[in-house]
Design an enzyme around this catalytic site. Sequence first.
Site, PDB file in Angstrom:
ATOM      1  CG  ASN A 122      -1.944   1.147   1.138  1.00  0.00           C
ATOM      2  OD1 ASN A 122      -2.315   1.582   0.051  1.00  0.00           O
ATOM      3  ND2 ASN A 122      -2.348   1.662   2.274  1.00  0.00           N
ATOM      4  CB  ILE A 434     -14.394   9.266  -5.233  1.00  0.00           C
ATOM      5  CG1 ILE A 434     -13.977   9.473  -6.694  1.00  0.00           C
ATOM      6  CG2 ILE A 434     -13.966   7.889  -4.780  1.00  0.00           C
ATOM      7  CD1 ILE A 434     -14.730   8.605  -7.691  1.00  0.00           C
ATOM      8  CD  GLU A 487     -16.452   8.815   2.636  1.00  0.00           C
ATOM      9  OE1 GLU A 487     -15.275   8.816   3.027  1.00  0.00           O
ATOM     10  OE2 GLU A 487     -16.803   8.271   1.585  1.00  0.00           O
ATOM     11  CD  GLU A 608      -2.211  -2.511  -1.556  1.00  0.00           C
ATOM     12  OE1 GLU A 608      -2.106  -2.978  -0.412  1.00  0.00           O
ATOM     13  OE2 GLU A 608      -2.735  -1.415  -1.798  1.00  0.00           O
ATOM     14  CG  ASP A 659     -14.835 -12.205 -14.022  1.00  0.00           C
ATOM     15  OD1 ASP A 659     -15.557 -12.144 -15.037  1.00  0.00           O
ATOM     16  OD2 ASP A 659     -13.781 -12.869 -13.967  1.00  0.00           O
ATOM     17  CG  HIS A 697      -3.720  12.365  -4.498  1.00  0.00           C
ATOM     18  ND1 HIS A 697      -4.441  11.527  -5.317  1.00  0.00           N
ATOM     19  CD2 HIS A 697      -3.857  11.867  -3.246  1.00  0.00           C
ATOM     20  CE1 HIS A 697      -4.970  10.556  -4.591  1.00  0.00           C
ATOM     21  NE2 HIS A 697      -4.629  10.740  -3.338  1.00  0.00           N
ATOM     22  CB  CYS A 729      -9.018   9.819  -5.390  1.00  0.00           C
ATOM     23  SG  CYS A 729      -8.756   8.475  -4.197  1.00  0.00           S
TER      24      CYS A 729
END
Length: 757
Positions: A122, A434, A487, A608, A659, A697, A729
Site C-alpha cells: 500500500n 468518489i 463522510e 495491490e 467479473d 492529490h 479519488c
Amino acid sequence: MSIKNHILGFPRIGLYRELKIAQENYWSKKITLNELLIAGKKIRKKNWKTQIKSGLDYVTVGDFSWYDHVLNISMMINNIPKRHRANEKELNLDTLFRVARGSKLTDKNCSASEMTKWFNTNYHYIVPEFTNNQNFYFSWKQIIEEVDEALSLGYSVKPVLLGPLTYLWLGKVKGIHFNKLDLLEKILPIYQEVFLELNIRKVEWIQIDEPILVLDLPKDWKKAFKLSYNTLNKNKIKILLATYFGDINHNLDLINNLPIQGLHIDLISGKYDLSQLHNYLNNNFLLSLGIINGRNIWKANLLEWFNKLKSFMKFKNTFWISSSCSLLHVPVDVSIEDNLTDFVKSWFSFGVQKCLELSILSRVLNKKLDIQELHDWIKPIDAYKSSNIVNNIVVQKRVSKISLDQTKRKNNFIIRSKIQKKELNLPILPTTTIGSFPQTKEIRKLRLDYKNKVINQLDYEKEIKIHIKNNIIQQEKLGLDVLVHGEPERNDMVEYFSEYLEGFVFTQYGWVQSYGSRCVKPPIIVGDISRITPITVKWSKFAQSLTKKPVKAMLTGPVTILCWSFPREDISKENISKQIALALQDEVLDLEKSGINIIQIDEPALREGLPLRKKEWNDYLSWSVKSFQLCSSGVKDSTQIHTHMCYCEFNDIMSAIVDLDADVITIETSRSDMELLEFFKTFKYPNDIGPGVYDIHSPNIPTVKWMEKLLLKALKYISLERLWVNPDCGLKTRNWTETYLALQNMIQATINIRKKF
C-alpha cells in the site's frame, strides 16, 4: 562463526509523524526550508541511534526520503520532467515536491507525475518518466550527504540505493516509444560515481535493492543485469544485492553468475528450503537472510528461527540476518501504545522491536546471550493462540456455508441497467464524486473531542449532521447529479469500518507512510470478523432525507479492508476476506432496506493484492472477486452497485474487474491524461465507467477546457450512455475552496459536452 544483523530500511516518518507535520507546514509556508531540513535531520539521527541502541551491526543510510525513495533516484540522476522545472539548471527540494504534487509554475497548471503502488504493498511511488535520447548526470547528492552525516556520528554505515534496473522497470516512456533499457548505459555512470564517492569514504558494503528479481523477467532484462553489475563491480565497495516480496528461485541462474559479494533473500514472502540453500546459491555470496517480517506486526517466533538457523549453520557459519524487506511498511514503536492492553500489545513487534528481535537472535546464535531469552520472547505468541479473542464459531460456520448463489446478481447488467435508469432518472454523463469531502480542522477536532469524551454522543451526532447538511447543500448548489454525505464522521476508510467489526484492534500511533505526507494507521486483525452494529446506515439515510437527488452510500470493500490492515497469520487471507465480505453483506442489505438506491463499495487494493508471479494470479483473483460479489450481489436489480479503484495498473486485472459485475466503476486516469483508456480500444468494458477527470492529490484547480478535453478523449472509447463524470479519488485531503472551484469547473465541462451531443 560470525552472525551479523541489519535491516533493509527504517520507517522515515518519525515516531509521531514529524516528517508529515514538517512537510505540510512547509507547503503551507508556516515554516522555512531550513526548518524542514532540520526536521528531517532529527528523524534520521533518531533512526540511526535506535538501530545502534537496539544492537544492530550497521545503520542503514539512504532509506530516508522527502517524499518517495523512487523519486530520490529521479532526483539523483536528474530525471526531472521539463514541466516541473522553473529553469533548466534548477534542482532543489521544491523541484522534488513539484514532481510529486504538481504546482502552478507560471500561468499554466503543472500536473504531478503519476503515482502507483510499490509492488504489492500500500506504499505509493512517483513513477519516473523517460523520453528518448535523454541524458542524465549526478545532480542530487542526498545519499552522499546522509552518509557523511552518519559517519560524522561515528556509525558503521550501510548505504542503500534502489537498483538501476528496478528503477527503469518502474518508470514509463513518454512521447515517442522506445526501449527503456536503451537508457541503462547512461544511468550506470551515475551509480558508478556514487560508488566512487562511497569508496573514498571507506564504506565497506552498499545495499542495492533489485526487487524486480522476484518477477518473471524478459530475456533482455536478464541480460541487462549482467551488464549492470559488471559495470558496477569496479570499486572496492561490496555489493549486497537485495531481493524481497517473493523468491528468486526462477532467476537463480542469472543471480548466481552476477559479480556481487552478497545476496539478501526474503524468507517470509519467498518459498525457500533453508536446508537446501547451500546447494543452489553461489557459495561465494555472503547471505543476508530476511527472517523478520517487514510487512506485518506480529512478534517473530525467535525460537523457531533459532532452530532453523542452527541447522543452517552446519553448511554456512557466516551470514547476516535481517528484516525481510524495509521496515517502511510497519509502524515505528509499539511501546508508546496506550490504548492497547498489555496482553494484546505483547503480541506485536513494530520497527523498534523488530530491530531488537534481530539483535536478540544474533546474540543467541553467537553465544553471547542465553537461549532462555528466546523462550521469554515467544511466551506472548503461545498466549495469543489460546486467547478467546481469536475464535468465533458462528463466523466460522457462516463462512463454511457460503454458496455460489450468494455471489451472483439476479439478472445481468443489461437488464439491471434499464431498471436503474428508469428508477434513478439521471441525465447523460451523470456527475458525482468518489465519496469524501474536505476534512476540515473543525471536523477533526469534533471527532477528537468525541473520542476523548469532551462532548457526548448526542452533541457529536448533532454536529456531524450539520456537516452532512452543508455537504448536501453545496452539492445541490453545484448541480451534481448523484450526491454523497461527505463522510465527516470517518477518520480513515479502513479504520472507520474496522471499528464496527469484531476481530480488530486499533493503535494510537501505529502510522505507516502511504505516500508523501499521507500516513495511514492500519487496523490489526486478531480474530474472526463479524459486524457488531450497522455502520453507515444512519448517516446515509439522514443525507437522503435532505434531498430528492439520489445519495450514494459509501463502503470500503473486503479486499481493501484486508490489504490495508495487518492480517492475522494463522488463517488464510481468503478466509479473512470472506469473513469481512459477509459482515459487509449485512451492511449493504440494511442500506437497501433503508431506501438507499446507490451503494459504492471501494476496492482500490484489488490490484495491490495481486501476487507478483503470474502463475499465482488466478487463485488470488478467484477468491478476491468472489469476496466482492459476496457482499454486493444480494441486492435488487434496481439498486446500483458502484466500485472505485485508483493508482494501479488496471490492465493486468481488467477481466477480473468485469467479473466484479459492478454496475458502475470509477477509476483514476487523470494523472496519465486518460492514457489508460487506450486499453478500451480492444477491450470492451461492458458496464458503466467513470474515468477520473482531475487529480485530487494536486493543489491545481483543473480548468474547464482541460476536463472537456479529457471527456472528449474518454468518449472515443466509452459510449455516451455509459460514461460518468467524477474526480479520480475522494476529496478529504483538499480544502473547500479548491474542492468547490474544481467541481464547479467539472460540472461546467460536463454541461458543455452535453450540449455538443
